[in-house]
Scaffold this motif. Structure first.
Motif, PDB file in Angstrom:
ATOM      1  N   LEU A 125       0.829  -1.218   0.000  1.00  0.00           N
ATOM      2  CA  LEU A 125       0.000   0.000   0.000  1.00  0.00           C
ATOM      3  C   LEU A 125       0.860   1.264   0.000  1.00  0.00           C
ATOM      4  N   ILE A 126       2.005   1.185  -0.670  1.00  0.00           N
ATOM      5  CA  ILE A 126       2.926   2.321  -0.643  1.00  0.00           C
ATOM      6  C   ILE A 126       2.333   3.546  -1.330  1.00  0.00           C
ATOM      7  N   GLY A 127       1.522   3.323  -2.369  1.00  0.00           N
ATOM      8  CA  GLY A 127       0.893   4.448  -3.051  1.00  0.00           C
ATOM      9  C   GLY A 127      -0.080   5.182  -2.152  1.00  0.00           C
ATOM     10  N   VAL A 128      -0.913   4.431  -1.444  1.00  0.00           N
ATOM     11  CA  VAL A 128      -1.883   5.038  -0.529  1.00  0.00           C
ATOM     12  C   VAL A 128      -1.160   5.783   0.587  1.00  0.00           C
ATOM     13  N   ARG A 129      -0.160   5.154   1.173  1.00  0.00           N
ATOM     14  CA  ARG A 129       0.572   5.794   2.276  1.00  0.00           C
ATOM     15  C   ARG A 129       1.228   7.096   1.811  1.00  0.00           C
ATOM     16  N   LEU A 131       0.581   9.036  -0.894  1.00  0.00           N
ATOM     17  CA  LEU A 131      -0.321  10.102  -1.339  1.00  0.00           C
ATOM     18  C   LEU A 131      -1.142  10.670  -0.192  1.00  0.00           C
ATOM     19  N   CYS A 132      -1.480   9.863   0.802  1.00  0.00           N
ATOM     20  CA  CYS A 132      -2.147  10.408   1.983  1.00  0.00           C
ATOM     21  C   CYS A 132      -1.205  11.357   2.731  1.00  0.00           C
ATOM     22  N   ALA A 133       0.065  10.993   2.798  1.00  0.00           N
ATOM     23  CA  ALA A 133       1.046  11.871   3.446  1.00  0.00           C
ATOM     24  C   ALA A 133       1.202  13.175   2.662  1.00  0.00           C
ATOM     25  N   LEU A 134       1.267  13.076   1.337  1.00  0.00           N
ATOM     26  CA  LEU A 134       1.365  14.281   0.502  1.00  0.00           C
ATOM     27  C   LEU A 134       0.131  15.155   0.668  1.00  0.00           C
ATOM     28  N   ARG A 135      -1.042  14.532   0.706  1.00  0.00           N
ATOM     29  CA  ARG A 135      -2.287  15.291   0.908  1.00  0.00           C
ATOM     30  C   ARG A 135      -2.197  16.146   2.161  1.00  0.00           C
ATOM     31  N   ASP A 136      -1.713  15.553   3.239  1.00  0.00           N
ATOM     32  CA  ASP A 136      -1.628  16.273   4.500  1.00  0.00           C
ATOM     33  C   ASP A 136      -0.574  17.373   4.438  1.00  0.00           C
ATOM     34  N   GLU A 137       0.535  17.104   3.774  1.00  0.00           N
ATOM     35  CA  GLU A 137       1.598  18.107   3.648  1.00  0.00           C
ATOM     36  C   GLU A 137       1.155  19.300   2.812  1.00  0.00           C
ATOM     37  N   LEU A 138       0.328  19.050   1.799  1.00  0.00           N
ATOM     38  CA  LEU A 138      -0.054  20.095   0.842  1.00  0.00           C
ATOM     39  C   LEU A 138      -1.420  20.712   1.125  1.00  0.00           C
ATOM     40  N   LYS A 139      -2.001  20.405   2.291  1.00  0.00           N
ATOM     41  CA  LYS A 139      -3.394  20.790   2.546  1.00  0.00           C
ATOM     42  C   LYS A 139      -3.622  22.302   2.471  1.00  0.00           C
ATOM     43  N   ASP A 140      -2.605  23.105   2.737  1.00  0.00           N
ATOM     44  CA  ASP A 140      -2.762  24.558   2.653  1.00  0.00           C
ATOM     45  C   ASP A 140      -2.552  25.080   1.234  1.00  0.00           C
ATOM     46  N   LYS A 141      -2.085  24.196   0.355  1.00  0.00           N
ATOM     47  CA  LYS A 141      -1.774  24.626  -1.007  1.00  0.00           C
ATOM     48  C   LYS A 141      -2.744  24.091  -2.050  1.00  0.00           C
ATOM     49  N   ILE A 142      -3.323  22.921  -1.801  1.00  0.00           N
ATOM     50  CA  ILE A 142      -4.223  22.319  -2.775  1.00  0.00           C
ATOM     51  C   ILE A 142      -5.152  21.336  -2.058  1.00  0.00           C
ATOM     52  N   GLU A 166      -7.637  -1.624   5.038  1.00  0.00           N
ATOM     53  CA  GLU A 166      -6.393  -1.072   5.591  1.00  0.00           C
ATOM     54  C   GLU A 166      -6.112   0.305   4.994  1.00  0.00           C
ATOM     55  N   ALA A 167      -6.391   0.462   3.686  1.00  0.00           N
ATOM     56  CA  ALA A 167      -6.193   1.762   3.040  1.00  0.00           C
ATOM     57  C   ALA A 167      -7.084   2.827   3.658  1.00  0.00           C
ATOM     58  N   LEU A 168      -8.298   2.455   4.017  1.00  0.00           N
ATOM     59  CA  LEU A 168      -9.206   3.398   4.663  1.00  0.00           C
ATOM     60  C   LEU A 168      -8.734   3.722   6.074  1.00  0.00           C
ATOM     61  N   GLU A 169      -8.160   2.744   6.747  1.00  0.00           N
ATOM     62  CA  GLU A 169      -7.589   2.989   8.076  1.00  0.00           C
ATOM     63  C   GLU A 169      -6.404   3.952   7.978  1.00  0.00           C
ATOM     64  N   ILE A 170      -5.619   3.813   6.912  1.00  0.00           N
ATOM     65  CA  ILE A 170      -4.488   4.724   6.692  1.00  0.00           C
ATOM     66  C   ILE A 170      -4.976   6.148   6.502  1.00  0.00           C
ATOM     67  N   GLY A 171      -6.139   6.290   5.872  1.00  0.00           N
ATOM     68  CA  GLY A 171      -6.697   7.637   5.721  1.00  0.00           C
ATOM     69  C   GLY A 171      -7.221   7.998   4.352  1.00  0.00           C
ATOM     70  N   ALA A 172      -7.388   7.041   3.447  1.00  0.00           N
ATOM     71  CA  ALA A 172      -7.962   7.352   2.129  1.00  0.00           C
ATOM     72  C   ALA A 172      -9.332   7.993   2.300  1.00  0.00           C
ATOM     73  N   ASP A 173      -9.612   9.007   1.487  1.00  0.00           N
ATOM     74  CA  ASP A 173     -10.832   9.799   1.624  1.00  0.00           C
ATOM     75  C   ASP A 173     -12.043   9.174   0.949  1.00  0.00           C
ATOM     76  N   VAL A 174     -11.799   8.309  -0.034  1.00  0.00           N
ATOM     77  CA  VAL A 174     -12.864   7.828  -0.914  1.00  0.00           C
ATOM     78  C   VAL A 174     -12.714   6.322  -1.107  1.00  0.00           C
ATOM     79  N   VAL A 175     -13.840   5.612  -1.104  1.00  0.00           N
ATOM     80  CA  VAL A 175     -13.847   4.173  -1.378  1.00  0.00           C
ATOM     81  C   VAL A 175     -14.033   3.972  -2.878  1.00  0.00           C
ATOM     82  N   GLY A 176     -13.109   3.261  -3.503  1.00  0.00           N
ATOM     83  CA  GLY A 176     -13.187   2.982  -4.931  1.00  0.00           C
ATOM     84  C   GLY A 176     -13.591   1.552  -5.204  1.00  0.00           C
TER      85      GLY A 176
END
Length: 416
Positions: A125-129, A131-142, A166-176
């Motif tokens: 789940l490296i992609g989910v981890r 991109l969730c981290a990037l989302r949090d880092e960039l929350k003030d920018k995008i 597990e991806a949802l537990e990590i913090g994914a915003d949307v269920v696909g």
């Protein structure tokens, strides 16, 4: 910040827009064109518009075309095979570098909100981890939403359901989901029920790759819409692609549209990718393989446009320009009447914001001062010119600024 001589969508007048502390504080109609002072930004009668929204892209796969092999057939399913090869090469640094480069490309082209699908059929789940981290880092920018997307099937992939949770537990915003790619119809239906169940359990949105195939018998859309209706979740549910709808007969669609309207679900079409990937089994006549965008709009069902891919195993082109995607859609979906043009920008702005359930979106007093400036004075002229985004402002701060292209050489035809 103060912007003068601005056009607003569906308004004939010029406007002055005042911004303080990162919010719109007033939007005033002008009686005449004004001369700009040094502290003011002159829009020069160009269109002030809410920011573009990219509702469907795969940042974890962006910029990987040809690694390790090219998709030589150009098909959807070879693209999935090539991505399966590339997944073994993924690591945090790789994903961060490509995602950031792609986000920057989108931002330079007026995008301020992105929904990215991220593969969960990867035990790490490296992609989910990442991109969730990037989302949090960039929350003030995008604004960045991460979709937990089971590329190889939620129930057909080993431990796919466990990985999704597990991806949802990590913090994914949307269920696909991808019900048409599950091994059987029964598994596809079960996956839709699981998607609804997980969205309710974790209080998440839903965005399903639904019927992305030419098969007229692939009808998971009706199942998804029905589940959304019965669970009163329509506004939080999006059906992406739905390209099989292009192969449905009209009698079935007349019944289907009643359900779609009642369900309140959203639609995302990715026209450049769909017209490239679909219709591959046809000789001639050859189907366009794009969902019924025009008919959805006419039925007042929310439909928006995304790029889907930028230089990845499924689509080896792409430049981050949603205006290009809109231009393609207008042609492909035969939306070339003036009434079609008049609200064309909705499909890459307001409609996308609605699908993503974005709050405080749009140019309105009290909202965050997020906007872009486009070459042209209305939807039609912007679409026709296909010009650059001249200005992008987020919370009152300029993040992109450029001047319109200018011809330096002297016009020569008029001198003959």
């Amino acid at each position: 910040m103060k912007v003068i001589n601005a056009r607003l969508r569906h308004q004939a007048e010029l406007f002055t827009v005042h911004i303080e502390n990162g919010s719109f504080v007033s939007i005033e109609e002008q009686t005449e064109r004004l001369s700009a002072h040094s502290s003011e930004f002159d829009a020069n009668e160009n269109l002030l518009c809410a920011p573009f929204v990219e509702p469907h892209i795969h940042l974890d796969a962006a910029l990987t075309a040809g690694e390790p092999e090219w998709n030589n057939s150009g098909t959807l399913f070879e693209g999935i095979e090539r991505w399966s090869q590339r997944k073994s090469m993924l690591n945090e640094a790789d994903i961060r570098q490509r995602a950031l480069s792609t986000i920057e490309l989108l931002v330079q082209n007026g995008v301020q909100a992105i929904r990215t699908h991220t593969d969960t059929t990867d035990p790490t789940l490296i992609g989910v981890r990442t991109l969730c981290a990037l989302r949090d880092e960039l929350k003030d920018k995008i604004d960045l939403q991460v979709v937990a997307f089971p590329q190889d099937g939620m129930l057909s992939y080993p431990n796919g359901l466990k990985l999704m949770e597990e991806a949802l537990e990590i913090g994914a915003d949307v269920v696909g989901g991808i019900p048409h790619f599950e091994y059987t119809r029964e598994l596809g239906e079960q996956s839709v029920k699981k998607i609804i169940e997980l969205a309710k359990k974790y209080d998440r949105l839903i965005d399903v790759h639904c019927d992305e195939i030419d098969d007229p018998n692939s009808r998971f859309l009706e199942f998804l819409a029905c589940e959304a209706l019965f669970h009163d979740m329509g506004e939080k549910v999006t059906a992406s692609h739905t390209t099989a709808m292009h192969s449905y007969d009209n009698a079935y669609c007349s019944k289907l549209f009643r359900l779609l309207k009642n369900s309140g679900i959203n639609f995302i079409s990715c026209p450049t990718e769909s017209i490239h990937l679909q219709g591959r089994f046809d000789s001639y006549p050859k189907r366009r393989g794009v969902t019924r965008v025009k008919e959805l709009r006419e039925a007042d069902i929310n439909v928006c446009l995304g790029q889907d891919s930028i230089f990845d195993p499924w689509y080896s082109l792409g430049n981050g320009k949603l205006l290009r995607t809109l231009d393609f859609a207008m042609h492909i979906c035969q939306m070339m009447g003036y009434k079609d043009y008049a609200s064309a920008l909705d499909m890459i702005t307001d409609n996308s914001a609605k699908a993503l359930c974005l709050n405080n979106y749009g140019i309105k007093v009290g909202h965050p001062a997020n906007f872009i400036l486009l070459e042209g004075f209305d939807d039609y002229s912007v679409l026709r010119k296909q010009g650059e985004v001249l200005l992008s402002v987020r919370r009152g701060e300029i993040i992109v600024e450029r001047k319109p292209a200018q011809v330096i050489s002297k016009p020569w035809i008029s001198t003959l």
